[in-house]
Design an enzyme around this catalytic site. Sequence first.
Site, mmCIF file in Angstrom:
data_model
loop_
_atom_site.group_PDB
_atom_site.id
_atom_site.type_symbol
_atom_site.label_atom_id
_atom_site.label_comp_id
_atom_site.label_asym_id
_atom_site.label_seq_id
_atom_site.Cartn_x
_atom_site.Cartn_y
_atom_site.Cartn_z
ATOM 1 N N HIS A 153 0.822 -1.228 0.000
ATOM 2 C CA HIS A 153 0.000 0.000 0.000
ATOM 3 C C HIS A 153 0.848 1.267 0.000
ATOM 4 O O HIS A 153 0.321 2.351 -0.223
ATOM 5 C CB HIS A 153 -0.944 -0.007 1.212
ATOM 6 C CG HIS A 153 -2.051 -1.005 1.081
ATOM 7 N ND1 HIS A 153 -3.331 -0.655 0.721
ATOM 8 C CD2 HIS A 153 -2.066 -2.346 1.213
ATOM 9 C CE1 HIS A 153 -4.081 -1.742 0.662
ATOM 10 N NE2 HIS A 153 -3.339 -2.781 0.967
ATOM 11 N N ASP A 361 3.566 9.339 -0.934
ATOM 12 C CA ASP A 361 2.368 8.597 -0.512
ATOM 13 C C ASP A 361 2.122 7.472 -1.500
ATOM 14 O O ASP A 361 2.294 7.681 -2.714
ATOM 15 C CB ASP A 361 1.160 9.560 -0.525
ATOM 16 C CG ASP A 361 0.161 9.276 0.593
ATOM 17 O OD1 ASP A 361 0.067 8.106 1.014
ATOM 18 O OD2 ASP A 361 -0.517 10.220 1.034
HETATM 19 P P1 ADQ Z 1 -2.966 6.230 4.720
HETATM 20 O O1 ADQ Z 1 -1.554 6.676 4.857
HETATM 21 O O2 ADQ Z 1 -3.717 6.099 5.963
HETATM 22 O O3 ADQ Z 1 -3.065 4.871 3.896
HETATM 23 P P2 ADQ Z 1 -4.897 7.548 2.792
HETATM 24 O O4 ADQ Z 1 -4.788 6.858 1.498
HETATM 25 O O5 ADQ Z 1 -5.091 9.010 2.632
HETATM 26 O O6 ADQ Z 1 -3.636 7.369 3.740
HETATM 27 O O7 ADQ Z 1 -6.112 6.914 3.534
HETATM 28 C C1 ADQ Z 1 -6.609 7.517 4.630
HETATM 29 C C2 ADQ Z 1 -8.024 7.026 4.896
HETATM 30 O O8 ADQ Z 1 -8.294 7.404 6.211
HETATM 31 C C3 ADQ Z 1 -9.031 7.709 3.990
HETATM 32 O O9 ADQ Z 1 -10.071 6.830 3.669
HETATM 33 C C4 ADQ Z 1 -9.521 8.868 4.837
HETATM 34 O O10 ADQ Z 1 -10.878 9.186 4.638
HETATM 35 C C5 ADQ Z 1 -9.326 8.364 6.241
HETATM 36 N N1 ADQ Z 1 -8.949 9.524 7.089
HETATM 37 C C6 ADQ Z 1 -7.842 10.267 6.999
HETATM 38 N N2 ADQ Z 1 -7.897 11.292 7.884
HETATM 39 C C7 ADQ Z 1 -9.066 11.171 8.521
HETATM 40 C C8 ADQ Z 1 -9.724 11.912 9.547
HETATM 41 N N3 ADQ Z 1 -9.177 13.012 10.045
HETATM 42 N N4 ADQ Z 1 -10.923 11.490 9.968
HETATM 43 C C9 ADQ Z 1 -11.468 10.383 9.441
HETATM 44 N N5 ADQ Z 1 -10.915 9.664 8.475
HETATM 45 C C10 ADQ Z 1 -9.731 10.032 8.023
HETATM 46 C C11 ADQ Z 1 -2.145 3.939 3.289
HETATM 47 C C12 ADQ Z 1 -1.114 4.566 2.341
HETATM 48 C C13 ADQ Z 1 -1.808 5.368 1.253
HETATM 49 C C14 ADQ Z 1 -2.803 4.479 0.512
HETATM 50 C C15 ADQ Z 1 -3.723 3.751 1.485
HETATM 51 C C16 ADQ Z 1 -4.599 2.719 0.789
HETATM 52 O O11 ADQ Z 1 -0.202 5.382 3.064
HETATM 53 O O12 ADQ Z 1 -0.862 5.895 0.340
HETATM 54 O O13 ADQ Z 1 -3.584 5.274 -0.359
HETATM 55 O O14 ADQ Z 1 -2.973 3.075 2.486
HETATM 56 O O15 ADQ Z 1 -3.846 1.831 0.023
#
Ligand code: ADQ
Length: 463
Positions: A153, A361
């Site tokens: 991921h 990311d």
């Molecule tokens: P993350 O680093 O956690 O994931 P991201 O892809 O942005 O990053 O996913 C975050 C998830 O958490 C989103 O669904 C978002 O809605 C939720 N989230 C973030 N902040 C939030 C908040 N303040 N309140 C509620 N919900 C929140 C890892 C990798 C990423 C990759 C994903 C999926 O680092 O690059 O996209 O896995 O593969």
Amino acid sequence: MGRLIVVSNRTPGRGPAAGGLAVALRKTLAERDGFWFGWSGRLVDAPSNEAAFEDIEGIRVGKIDLTRDDHHAYYAGFSNSILWPSFHLRLDLATIEGHWYEGYRRVNTLFAQALLPHIEENDVIWVHDYHLIPFATELRHLGVRNRIGFYLHIPFPTLDALYAIPHNTELMRDLSRYDLIGFQANRDVSAFAEFADHQSPSTLSGSPLKSVDFSRTEVAAFPIGSDPEAFAKLAVSPAATKMVRRMERALGDQSLILGVDRLDYSKGLPQRVEAYEKLLANNANLRRQVHLLQVAPPSRDSIKEYQETSDTLDAMVGRVMGHFAEPDWQPMTYVKRAYGQPSLAGLYRLAHVGLVTPLRDGMNLVAHEYVGSQDPDDPGVLVLSRFAGAAEIFEDALLVNPFDTDETAEALRLALDMPLDERRRRWERLMEAAMAHSVDRWAESYLARLTPNGPDGKPAPVR
Ligand code: ADQ
């Protein structure tokens, strides 16, 4: 077709925090009579080596407990203090303690031993993320010949960052035990190819043992996504509308710039606040006209580098407030907690600018969710880091180098000024891209590659 077994560090929980991955895989798991396997979230003194199974919101889940020491070495230690910073090219933030590796391997062994009795001949096993790189090796040692796939991921590192990781050769050999490795982006496939090329025996001067043979492993990019149509609906749901009303009252006629992230140093939050500071410094006319809302709940806060990022951000937010706030105007709001998806969807829809500027990311799902939540008649603008996997998909965003805060400040100004027809044109293409890369399609295309298509789904050759 055989069953599907999904393996990840954490198993899906109950309630709205279930997450897109769990929702996307629920249907497939049910159709294929499969289950999810991983850590229970519980730390105990003497864990059983047998998995406990239960049904959680339509998904069958097998879980094992861990001891506090094992979990620390495997999770906060090797996974999140070595692999996470190195894979995100932050060697300066890595902490290396030699014994963590043993804990990391031990937990992978324990997981594999606990899963073994539940594996049937034609099952296909899909392993997720950097916590579980050795999982296939452990299963192969136990005689498992099923198809096993891995999905990373997070980004794949450059060669020198990879070589800074202790036991990197073993870890790469572990990867070669998978039948399929899926990455987020082409960028990662290229970085991996560079490593794999380095390994070909002809280019090696050292011991042949150092070479890793990837000839039986298929490697490809499978960019993950969200469910943009679900976000479109959620963004106009009653729960979202309630949040929107509250915010509208607070904002008046100010334009909202929104950031939503886990509080992680990879997300570029200090740089983001600095870019916003420059926007206000360079464009006095925008003061009282814009507002930045940054939502960033703490994560992994037992790790020192995460606390430091949090402290840095506190100081920067204080500086911006002190510098620009007036008795009746505040330039930004910083909220250190998580919101449910409906509230987030409402905020995304209300925001004139979605500001997604990670330094690096894997994908970044917030970008996908922001696009999905927009009002087609009056969409906002996505300002997106070139170093998110999402940049390969969202060419119609305003792409920025997040290290260059002048450039980000300028992109913010352009976004705030962008005429409606250009916003619509860009958003329509962004939405098409988000739908073409939905989380359902992601799971489907990965599993189509992983699942053997022979008449009876032949098992993979012994490694
Ligand atoms: P993350 O680093 O956690 O994931 P991201 O892809 O942005 O990053 O996913 C975050 C998830 O958490 C989103 O669904 C978002 O809605 C939720 N989230 C973030 N902040 C939030 C908040 N303040 N309140 C509620 N919900 C929140 C890892 C990798 C990423 C990759 C994903 C999926 O680092 O690059 O996209 O896995 O593969």
